[in-house]
Design a protein around this motif. Structure first.
Motif, PDB file in Angstrom:
ATOM      1  N   ASP A 182     -37.632 -36.717 -19.731  1.00 41.42           N
ATOM      2  CA  ASP A 182     -37.461 -36.156 -18.394  1.00 41.42           C
ATOM      3  C   ASP A 182     -38.269 -36.969 -17.391  1.00 41.42           C
ATOM      4  N   TYR A 183     -37.787 -37.014 -16.142  1.00 41.24           N
ATOM      5  CA  TYR A 183     -38.565 -37.657 -15.084  1.00 41.24           C
ATOM      6  C   TYR A 183     -38.472 -36.824 -13.814  1.00 41.24           C
ATOM      7  N   ALA A 184     -39.460 -36.975 -12.948  1.00 43.38           N
ATOM      8  CA  ALA A 184     -39.483 -36.306 -11.646  1.00 43.38           C
ATOM      9  C   ALA A 184     -40.068 -37.279 -10.630  1.00 43.38           C
ATOM     10  N   VAL A 185     -39.362 -37.468  -9.523  1.00 40.21           N
ATOM     11  CA  VAL A 185     -39.803 -38.389  -8.483  1.00 40.21           C
ATOM     12  C   VAL A 185     -39.900 -37.632  -7.160  1.00 40.21           C
ATOM     13  N   ASP A 186     -41.077 -37.671  -6.531  1.00 41.49           N
ATOM     14  CA  ASP A 186     -41.290 -36.994  -5.251  1.00 41.49           C
ATOM     15  C   ASP A 186     -40.858 -37.889  -4.092  1.00 41.49           C
ATOM     16  N   HIS A 187     -40.217 -37.277  -3.093  1.00 39.38           N
ATOM     17  CA  HIS A 187     -39.773 -38.006  -1.903  1.00 39.38           C
ATOM     18  C   HIS A 187     -40.225 -37.253  -0.651  1.00 39.38           C
TER      19      HIS A 187
END
Length: 209
Positions: A182-187
């Protein structure tokens, strides 16, 4: 003689990197920040008059589109609605117009170049909070030109296959192995728009994206 030369070289090497105190210290180029300011004088009376109560309404919806990891928009991506985001409304005064032109010409975040909006100019503003559908309203507006801005924070989540190793059989064949992660990228997207109210009593609809 060779030993003396070595000792002297060591002394010079240490003295060249010694940190000393001084009244002024030159920053490294990579750390330098450039700040630009409008030359116009902010007219608080003009701003106050523009934010006086009228009978027009500005209604809008705030959203953004999914971004690729490299920064560009993804075609046909669904809207990401601004949930509980603060929308700031600023009157477009002569000072603001110069600030905006200067920002377009000078600002470059990667090069640490910023255009400063005075604290006094920012004080003359209205604020609204969006609902979970990204909707917001500014009631009691006078005819005039205004600038809307919000900072939309969101997180993109997904899965990818991580290479974990390879195996070989007795015939020289190779098999690569992967594990799903899993991955999570904040914008954070700065979304903004100009809007114009032409007459009292009208309802102006705007898309802030």
């Amino acid at each position: 003689m060779k030993l003396k030369k070595y000792i002297l070289a060591g002394v010079f090497s240490v003295s060249a990197t010694t940190i000393v105190s001084a009244q002024y210290k030159e920053p490294e180029k990579k750390d330098k920040v450039e700040i630009f300011r409008p030359e116009a004088v902010f007219d608080s009376l003009q701003a106050r008059k523009m934010l006086a109560k009228g009978s027009a309404v500005i209604k809008g919806i705030a959203y953004t589109k999914q971004k690729h990891p490299l920064g560009y928009s993804v075609p046909f991506s669904p809207r990401i609605l601004a949930n509980k985001m603060k929308v700031v409304l600023l009157p477009v005064t002569s000072y603001f117009e110069e600030w905006y032109r200067l920002r377009k010409d000078k600002e470059n975040i990667r090069k640490k170049r910023f255009v400063y909006l005075s604290d006094q100019a920012y004080r003359y503003r209205l604020e609204a909070i969006t609902n979970s559908d990204g909707e917001f309203t500014f009631p009691d507006m006078l005819p005039g030109r205004y600038f809307l801005q919000g900072m939309l924070n969101y997180t993109l989540k997904g899965k990818y296959n991580q290479y974990t190793g390879s195996g070989y059989n007795g015939y020289g064949g190779r098999t690569d192995y992967y594990q799903q992660k899993d991955y999570a990228v904040d914008h954070e997207d700065r979304i903004e728009e100009f809007v114009e109210v032409k007459e009292n009593g009208e309802v102006v609809k705007v898309k802030l994206h």
